[in-house]
Motif scaffolding. Structure first.
Motif, PDB file in Angstrom:
ATOM      1  N   ASP A 360       0.808  -1.211   0.000  1.00 47.63           N
ATOM      2  CA  ASP A 360       0.000   0.000   0.000  1.00 47.63           C
ATOM      3  C   ASP A 360       0.844   1.266   0.000  1.00 47.63           C
ATOM      4  O   ASP A 360       0.315   2.374  -0.085  1.00 47.63           O
ATOM      5  CB  ASP A 360      -0.966   0.012   1.187  1.00 47.63           C
ATOM      6  CG  ASP A 360      -0.256   0.027   2.531  1.00 47.63           C
ATOM      7  OD1 ASP A 360       0.860  -0.513   2.633  1.00 47.63           O
ATOM      8  OD2 ASP A 360      -0.822   0.589   3.493  1.00 47.63           O
ATOM      9  N   ARG A 361       2.167   1.104   0.090  1.00 44.58           N
ATOM     10  CA  ARG A 361       3.053   2.270   0.030  1.00 44.58           C
ATOM     11  C   ARG A 361       3.795   2.371  -1.298  1.00 44.58           C
ATOM     12  O   ARG A 361       4.642   3.224  -1.468  1.00 44.58           O
ATOM     13  CB  ARG A 361       4.056   2.222   1.187  1.00 44.58           C
ATOM     14  CG  ARG A 361       3.399   2.462   2.536  1.00 44.58           C
ATOM     15  CD  ARG A 361       4.373   2.929   3.557  1.00 44.58           C
ATOM     16  NE  ARG A 361       3.715   3.282   4.794  1.00 44.58           N
ATOM     17  CZ  ARG A 361       4.331   3.360   5.970  1.00 44.58           C
ATOM     18  NH1 ARG A 361       5.631   3.078   6.039  1.00 44.58           N
ATOM     19  NH2 ARG A 361       3.684   3.723   7.050  1.00 44.58           N
ATOM     20  N   VAL A 362       3.465   1.492  -2.221  1.00 47.42           N
ATOM     21  CA  VAL A 362       4.056   1.548  -3.559  1.00 47.42           C
ATOM     22  C   VAL A 362       3.011   2.160  -4.489  1.00 47.42           C
ATOM     23  O   VAL A 362       1.922   1.635  -4.642  1.00 47.42           O
ATOM     24  CB  VAL A 362       4.464   0.153  -4.066  1.00 47.42           C
ATOM     25  CG1 VAL A 362       5.044   0.257  -5.471  1.00 47.42           C
ATOM     26  CG2 VAL A 362       5.471  -0.477  -3.119  1.00 47.42           C
ATOM     27  N   HIS A 363       3.372   3.277  -5.093  1.00 46.79           N
ATOM     28  CA  HIS A 363       2.410   4.029  -5.905  1.00 46.79           C
ATOM     29  C   HIS A 363       2.877   4.112  -7.349  1.00 46.79           C
ATOM     30  O   HIS A 363       4.009   4.507  -7.634  1.00 46.79           O
ATOM     31  CB  HIS A 363       2.240   5.447  -5.347  1.00 46.79           C
ATOM     32  CG  HIS A 363       1.944   5.478  -3.884  1.00 46.79           C
ATOM     33  ND1 HIS A 363       0.742   5.070  -3.359  1.00 46.79           N
ATOM     34  CD2 HIS A 363       2.725   5.843  -2.829  1.00 46.79           C
ATOM     35  CE1 HIS A 363       0.776   5.193  -2.035  1.00 46.79           C
ATOM     36  NE2 HIS A 363       1.964   5.664  -1.700  1.00 46.79           N
ATOM     37  N   THR A 364       1.989   3.727  -8.253  1.00 49.21           N
ATOM     38  CA  THR A 364       2.226   3.877  -9.680  1.00 49.21           C
ATOM     39  C   THR A 364       0.881   4.130 -10.315  1.00 49.21           C
ATOM     40  O   THR A 364      -0.157   3.992  -9.662  1.00 49.21           O
ATOM     41  CB  THR A 364       2.924   2.630 -10.261  1.00 49.21           C
ATOM     42  OG1 THR A 364       3.260   2.864 -11.619  1.00 49.21           O
ATOM     43  CG2 THR A 364       2.038   1.408 -10.135  1.00 49.21           C
ATOM     44  N   GLU A 365       0.894   4.519 -11.577  1.00 47.33           N
ATOM     45  CA  GLU A 365      -0.386   4.849 -12.202  1.00 47.33           C
ATOM     46  C   GLU A 365      -1.268   3.632 -12.337  1.00 47.33           C
ATOM     47  O   GLU A 365      -2.478   3.709 -12.258  1.00 47.33           O
ATOM     48  CB  GLU A 365      -0.141   5.482 -13.576  1.00 47.33           C
ATOM     49  CG  GLU A 365      -1.356   6.159 -14.158  1.00 47.33           C
ATOM     50  CD  GLU A 365      -1.866   7.291 -13.274  1.00 47.33           C
ATOM     51  OE1 GLU A 365      -2.989   7.162 -12.754  1.00 47.33           O
ATOM     52  OE2 GLU A 365      -1.151   8.291 -13.085  1.00 47.33           O
ATOM     53  N   PHE A 366      -0.659   2.447 -12.511  1.00 49.32           N
ATOM     54  CA  PHE A 366      -1.408   1.212 -12.637  1.00 49.32           C
ATOM     55  C   PHE A 366      -0.689   0.106 -11.878  1.00 49.32           C
ATOM     56  O   PHE A 366       0.528   0.138 -11.719  1.00 49.32           O
ATOM     57  CB  PHE A 366      -1.550   0.794 -14.107  1.00 49.32           C
ATOM     58  CG  PHE A 366      -2.354   1.773 -14.915  1.00 49.32           C
ATOM     59  CD1 PHE A 366      -3.725   1.633 -15.020  1.00 49.32           C
ATOM     60  CD2 PHE A 366      -1.739   2.836 -15.542  1.00 49.32           C
ATOM     61  CE1 PHE A 366      -4.468   2.544 -15.745  1.00 49.32           C
ATOM     62  CE2 PHE A 366      -2.474   3.747 -16.279  1.00 49.32           C
ATOM     63  CZ  PHE A 366      -3.846   3.603 -16.378  1.00 49.32           C
TER      64      PHE A 366
END
Length: 376
Positions: A360-366
């Protein structure tokens, strides 16, 4: 209106193996039965067929999640305004879509599937029409932009500055779609490489892709003073997704663009986070934005920039962005933002999870399971 998710999912399994045939059948029937809509689409339909499949997959996978589905459909509707889509087009699309699935289900299609999909599609159309009408009250279908500057930074990368003809409301980290006058009705996604500015200008990092119609036109055949069209802003790779004060940004190639916009935005925050930005390139000469990154470093006192080179024999060590993260022993104890090619994003996320970074702390557009699309 009750959508029978079980029947939708079961019938989708029947046609998923023949998804490409479904798409081709759909467009063939749509253009045959409703020839007036053909002008809304680009001359070459290969990419458009892929988009249909990705959109269908998103809808089928998110039927239980009303909020997420509503957000996705609303964004899709706002984006489709640039094509000239009107409310009367939706019933035609629905009829042709159900007919295409029925024809490619190997004889296993049942009448109840028709009913389930028609009900679901009517809901989808209702949400999209309403979202489009609400958007039309305050925003144009597209913006006309004037190219202000065109800087060739490497043999295949240019940085282009564009000034839209009207205020362009977006958030740092978002992307848009661009259409060159050289290829009418052909749109391609590009991340906006700056935070909102008082002069309303937008910056794009464009890499010419072999065989890429729009990227080649923007890179090779676009000059200051030329006009391009911009679709509405899209995407959710924004700083508000972060919940920690230490951020790690991992960029591959022109995936630097949205992360640079986030750095630019954070530089002026009173409680600006500390940021470790790793920019991965294949060769040293591909590091096309070094000057601007140095400028940002002087403005953002809590920013560190590390360049990683992965395919240059004379360069040691040879690292991708995530290799460099481990090599420099940076502990990703906060939020991590990742942007690059689909392969780079997938491989990086696998490595991060193996390091113990919470998903939940890894952010990407998809996500890796989403349709493979990352703006460039």
């Amino acid at each position: 209106m009750t959508i029978n998710i079980g029947l939708i999912r079961h019938s989708w399994l029947l046609v998923a193996p023949a998804a490409e045939k479904v798409s081709m059948h759909f467009y063939g029937k749509l253009f045959s039965d409703y020839p007036q809509v053909r002008d809304l689409f680009p001359p070459a339909m290969d990419l458009q067929r892929d988009r249909l499949l990705k959109a269908l997959t998103q809808v089928v996978l998110n039927l239980e999640n009303g909020d997420a589905l509503g957000d996705y459909l609303g964004q899709l509707a706002r984006d489709h305004r640039k094509y000239g889509v009107r409310p009367e087009h939706y019933p035609a699309v629905g009829r042709c879509l159900v007919a295409a699935m029925r024809a490619n289900a190997g004889g296993a299609w049942l009448p109840v599937y028709d009913e389930a999909w028609t009900t679901a599609y009517n809901y989808i159309a209702e949400v999209m029409i309403q979202a489009a009408e609400e958007d039309a009250a305050h925003a144009p279908p597209s913006w006309t932009g004037t190219v202000v500057s065109h800087e060739v930074r490497t043999p295949d990368i240019a940085v282009i500055s564009v000034e839209p003809d009207q205020p362009y409301p977006f958030r740092a980290g978002q992307y848009t779609t661009l259409q060159s006058a050289h290829w009418p009705r052909v749109w391609r996604p590009y991340s906006i490489a700056n935070a909102p500015r008082h002069d309303n200008r937008l910056s794009f990092h464009v890499r010419a892709v072999p065989g890429g119609w729009v990227s080649t036109a923007l890179m090779r055949h676009t000059r200051p003073g030329d006009s391009i069209l911009l679709g509405p802003p899209r995407g959710s790779l924004v700083l508000e997704r972060a919940r920690t004060s230490h951020l790690v940004f991992l960029a591959g190639g022109t995936g630097l663009a949205p992360l640079k916009a986030l750095v630019e935005e954070s530089a002026w925050m009173a409680d600006r986070p500390s940021i470790d930005l790793f920019h991965g390139v294949r060769r040293s000469a591909d590091a096309y934005d070094t000057y601007d990154l140095r400028r940002l470093r002087s403005q953002h006192k809590r920013l560190r920039v590390i360049q990683a080179v992965s395919e240059e024999p004379a360069h040691w060590p040879q690292h991708t962005a995530v290799d460099a993260l481990e090599y420099h022993r940076v502990v990703p104890d906060g939020d991590v933002f990742v942007c690059g090619s689909p392969e780079m994003v997938r491989e990086t996320i696998v490595r991060l999870l193996a390091m113990g970074v919470r998903s939940d702390r890894v952010h990407t557009e998809f996500t890796p399971d989403s349709p493979s699309f990352v703006p460039s």
